[in-house]
Design an enzyme around this catalytic site. Structure first.
Site, short mmCIF file in Angstrom:
data_model
loop_
_atom_site.label_atom_id
_atom_site.label_comp_id
_atom_site.label_asym_id
_atom_site.label_seq_id
_atom_site.Cartn_x
_atom_site.Cartn_y
_atom_site.Cartn_z
CB CYS A 75 83.36 -18.35 11.00
SG CYS A 75 82.68 -19.51 12.18
CG HIS A 136 87.42 -19.76 8.79
ND1 HIS A 136 86.18 -20.09 9.29
CD2 HIS A 136 87.51 -20.40 7.60
CE1 HIS A 136 85.55 -20.91 8.46
NE2 HIS A 136 86.36 -21.11 7.41
#
Length: 596
Positions: A75, A136
């Site tokens: 990610c 994130h």
């Protein structure tokens, strides 16, 4: 008569002005990214058992890329590369050890403020920019509220969603994704300290040995310290990491997963509706299909593939609603819509109830597996009626990093002030060429160059050269099932000299390594990729021109401190976003809408 002619001419002139104004208006962009979705989960990419009619419709009405590549199989680095058009290690977001993504919202690591995202470039061109969903890429650097890594700082005028990500820790009973072995050691240390303290007290009370009060006080302090180091950052992870922010305000802590889907969809639709009259960029970054999986009433038990299949079909529903919103507002012909995943599916993620991670089709490997195709080959669909040909399919290598130069080109932004690793996709998407400008691609596992992809000019072959591969466990398995994710360093990998080579054109599943006897260009492949690696490595530290702008610009790639060191990723209370007075953080957002 003259008055009639004058009125007619005035109407015609006004009509021409309106038409010109419509033609000159900058296009809108709706980018939609799923988390951990496998390329094999989508109908138009070969899945015939999970229903994805809305995503399939996007592909039928637009362009489908079948060799669309994420810059990393995890990610944080993949998203950093997506936003900046540059490999993640240029932003300091390449891992050197076991920590491969940001683990705490209260850490100081993240996308450096010195980086430039496509959102910031479009914002400079007058676009209203919004991010709904997962970020994130960090929040704070030195103190709570400095927001140095926050989406608002990186060009998004509006942010609603998860500044962190969706982890199993966000739902009670799902276990933990964050340093589980370290948590166990700290807990064991706490138990041992407590046992030692109890023993000392008993010995003193029974008069078996003379134990001073100062020793008991010291051991008590050590026990409290061990307990605090374990309990505060880890046992309260749901409070610290699982939050919702609207711009820079925490509006829910911890977040309610049962209503998250409809809130993200409603916010995304509302953003488009509010900004329909001006150029906008919306990035809808879905929390699906990362674990813990959702169990929405309208989709639970409806698919043929358990809870994971239910989640993919819910994603398809959300994509359909987004498309319907764009069409209903009459924006379709001036809006580029894009659908993708941040990397491949997590094939090791399963429990007694079944598979919880995605399917990567015929491609080997998956999430966190370096350069294996299953972890980096993702869906890539573009829809823009009237501008892009409908139903076209291109197999040329393209990258998520290509979005940056593509969007800035369409928004008439000036050239970048730094080296980019992506290329403008419009020549491919519009059908003016069938080859992208990517002759070479570099596939990283953390900061380590894992593999190189070479698409020789004038050839259909796409060679993939692996310098090392992750060690699967148990032996003979197709993933790292013992550790749940593969690692990129030390004994966790096997180096290959000579490297392992595949031709993805004839062997997309990477199952038949080439040899000098089977591939006439074997030595040439090794030589050409070695030269490319040398040239690429020089770009990481030295000044030289960007390939995306062959004019007078000479961008520099300056060294950036690593953002994934232990020092930067570990939790710090003074950096923790909080709703209320720290450490008594907690609030619930007022929910008035439901998912229709």
């Amino acid at each position: 008569m003259r008055l009639c002619l004058l009125a007619l001419l005035l109407c015609l002139a006004t009509g021409r002005d309106v038409t010109a104004s419509e033609e000159d208006r900058k296009p809108n962009f709706v980018l939609m990214m799923v988390d951990d979705l496998g390329i094999g989960d989508i109908g138009c990419y070969g899945n015939d058992s999970i229903r994805t009619p809305n995503i399939d419709r996007l592909a039928a009405e637009g362009v489908k890329l079948t060799q669309h590549i994420a810059a990393a199989p995890l990610c944080t680095p993949s998203r950093a590369a997506f936003h900046t058009g540059r490999y993640a290690l240029r932003s300091g977001l390449g891992s050197t050890g076991r920590v491969q993504v940001l683990l705490f919202l209260g850490g100081s690591g993240g996308l450096p403020p010195t980086e430039t995202t496509f959102a910031k470039r479009l914002q400079e061109q007058g676009y209203t920019t919004g991010l709904v969903g997962k970020w994130h890429l960090g929040v704070n650097c030195e103190r709570r509220g400095d927001h140095c890594h926050h989406p608002n700082t990186h060009g998004f005028s509006y942010f609603y969603g998860l500044p962190f990500t969706l982890f199993n820790d966000c739902r009670p009973g799902e276990g933990t994704d964050v340093l589980a072995d370290l948590q166990n050691r700290l807990w064991q240390l706490t138990l041992l300290g407590s046992l030692a303290l109890l023993s000392l007290v008993c010995v003193r009370v029974c008069g078996l040995l003379e134990v001073s009060v100062s020793v008991i006080v010291a051991v008590t302090c050590l026990c409290l310290l061990a307990f605090s180091v374990w309990f505060v950052p880890f046992e309260l992870l749901m409070t610290w990491n699982c939050i919702i922010m609207r711009n820079q305000e925490v509006v829910e802590q911890p977040m309610d997963l049962d209503t998250l889907s409809q809130r993200l969809l409603g916010e995304a639709q509302g953003f488009i509706e509010r900004n329909a009259g001006r150029p906008f960029l919306l990035f809808l970054s879905l929390a699906h299909v990362h674990t813990p999986l959702f169990s929405s009433p309208g989709f639970a038990g409806k698919s043929r593939h358990g809870l994971y299949g239910d989640n993919v079909e819910e994603v398809d529903y959300m994509i359909g609603r987004m498309t319907e919103t764009v069409d209903r507002l009459g924006l379709a012909n001036n809006t580029m819509m894009y659908f993708t995943s941040d990397h491949g599916g997590h094939i090791e993620d399963a429990d007694e109830q079944g598979q919880k991670g995605g399917w990567n089709g015929i491609y080997k490997g998956g999430k966190a597996m370096g350069g294996w195709e299953g972890g980096i080959r993702v869906p890539g669909i573009f829809r823009w009626p009237g501008r892009l040909p409908a139903g076209r399919v291109f197999d040329t290598p393209t990258s998520l990093m290509d979005l940056y130069p593509t969007l800035t080109h369409l928004a008439s932004a000036t050239h970048s002030d730094r080296l980019l690793d992506g290329y403008d996709l419009m020549p491919v998407l519009e059908g003016r060429t069938e080859r992208s400008q990517h002759e070479f691609m570099f596939h990283y596992c953390g900061v380590y160059l894992n593999a190189v992809r070479w698409h020789p000019p004038g050839s259909e072959s796409v060679y993939k050269v692996h310098f090392f591969t992750p060690n699967f466990s148990p032996p003979g398995a197709g993933g790292c099932y013992d550790t749940k994710v593969c690692l990129c360093h030390g004994s966790h990998v096997t180096h290959h000299n000579p490297p392992i080579i595949f031709d993805l054109h004839t062997d997309p599943s990477e199952s038949r390594p080439l040899t000098p006897d089977t591939e006439p260009r074997y030595q040439e492949v090794i030589q050409q990729t070695a030269k490319a690696v040398e040239q690429h490595s020089a770009t990481l530290t030295h000044t030289h021109p960007s390939h995306t702008q062959p004019d007078t610009h000479t961008p520099r790639s300056e060294p950036v401190p690593n953002q994934l060191t232990w020092e930067k990723i570990l939790w710090r209370p003074w950096l923790q976003p909080c709703c209320g007075t720290f450490p008594f953080c907690g609030c619930t957002e007022n929910i008035t809408s439901t998912l229709a």
